[in-house]
Design an enzyme around this catalytic site. Sequence first.
Site, mmCIF file in Angstrom:
data_model
loop_
_atom_site.group_PDB
_atom_site.id
_atom_site.type_symbol
_atom_site.label_atom_id
_atom_site.label_comp_id
_atom_site.label_asym_id
_atom_site.label_seq_id
_atom_site.Cartn_x
_atom_site.Cartn_y
_atom_site.Cartn_z
ATOM 1 N N CYS A 142 76.871 107.196 75.629
ATOM 2 C CA CYS A 142 77.242 107.197 76.988
ATOM 3 C C CYS A 142 78.437 108.289 77.375
ATOM 4 O O CYS A 142 78.872 108.489 78.453
ATOM 5 C CB CYS A 142 77.670 105.607 77.529
ATOM 6 N N GLU B 112 73.790 107.449 80.371
ATOM 7 C CA GLU B 112 73.473 107.524 78.860
ATOM 8 C C GLU B 112 72.497 108.661 78.383
ATOM 9 O O GLU B 112 71.582 109.066 79.242
ATOM 10 C CB GLU B 112 72.604 106.203 78.440
#
Length: 492
Positions: free
Chosen positions: A439, A485
């Site tokens: 992330c 992400e």
Amino acid sequence: MSAASLSRLLGIVPQLISHQIFWFHTSQRCCKNVTFGQNLGSTTAAKQEIVKKHSAKRRKSGKTAVFPSTNITWEERLADTVTPLWRMNYEEQLQIKYEAQKRTLEFLTTSITNCSGTDDVCCPMHSTLPSPVTVGYRNKSTFSVNRGPDGNPKTVGHYIGTGKGRNIVCIHSDHLVNMPEKHKQVARDYEQFIRHSPLDPCILFHEGGHWREITIRTNRRGDTMAIVYFHPQNLVKEEISKHQKSLVEYFTIGPGAACELTSLYFQESTMTRCLHEESPYQLLYGVPYIFEEVLGLTFRISPDAFFQVNTGGAEVLYQTVCDLIRADIDSVVLDVCCGTGAVGLTVCQGAARVIGIELIDQAVEDAQCNAVLNGIVNSEFLKGKAEIVLPELLLSLEDARSLVAVVNPSRAGLRKRYYRVIRAIRNCEQIRRLVYISCKPEGEAMRNFIELCCLPDQQKKLIGNPFTPTLAVPVDMFPHTSHCELVLLFER
């Protein structure tokens, strides 16, 4: 990766979008004459110009600009801090995130020699996969307690400002587009409770006070878990019990009963963050767990269990990982930093075996429970530091025909002290395919990418053949924020 394999992968991933319920709530949210939604509504021309300049600066720097106090309300400041892309339509947000991930890959391209892509990026890159829900998508929210714009120290919301600048202000979060209504309702009721409590809020530990933040967790069935954090200071057990009783009464038979809590937890904490092992979560009311279904599997959620904050987005993410791993009956899947086992359990149906590694006791317990809940018998979860457990585990798997690794660390990535994890993966020739979920790929994860793909380096003990990045898939788990992400497939 062969051309046929790459073509198949690029064919699989777009299908993930087609079955998602992709929508964007266009209703307007108003607060103090400010419209919160996809457009600026009745905002003045002067303010539109300020917003335009602000948005351009934010897109360029990736940071939130500071607004003049005379032009921007408290609510807008908070929205620009927590959800800095809220003024844009969702298609624009997805494109901005795509460009950001592309810049990350361009940087990686300049740092390695083995690439599989073209156009200045190290590998083919898919367009950003959208979240199926973009409004009120969070299943977990934490609300702080501090002084509001009116100076009331018992204000529950989110911060703007910094401690260093001594300008922290706590703003109500009712207008934030990513927060579900149930979370806002519980936060409002908690504020009313502490305002009627004789105890002071705990803003700075050394200044005393007791009531701290509240975390709310929900699932798609409507179950709601609230966790109240409390600094005991010098209170004796009997005094704390009295205030616990008041809290329970408020949320069960008092005004807070409208929240319909499924679980109410209480943690006495003298630190900013305490694990269950350090300071146990005390169940004051309700059931100990709530449950959520993801891709047909049921997952148990405990107070401090890690679970993706966007459930619909998690299904897109996990399905993407499944498609990239391509596990078969000969595959042993290593789930590094497995948390509560969500990734490993979603891929284990096609694999011979899944082995997860996790540091936190409660997460391992949750993962084991999740396997039992779903009748999965080909998985196991090991507790310990990945940098210690993984090298030893790989030695015991020397006879495995096929090893596939999934690495899903925290936002910090596998930091320097975890160098043994990357080294163990790199030097294990049986691992031919690796999926890395990050992330924050521009952070410490970038060091991991480079060490996986660089030429052999005896000094760093990276002696195995280098991996090659073969496909990158951005997945938007956090609409209206700058976060995204990145799923990277490495092969050799």
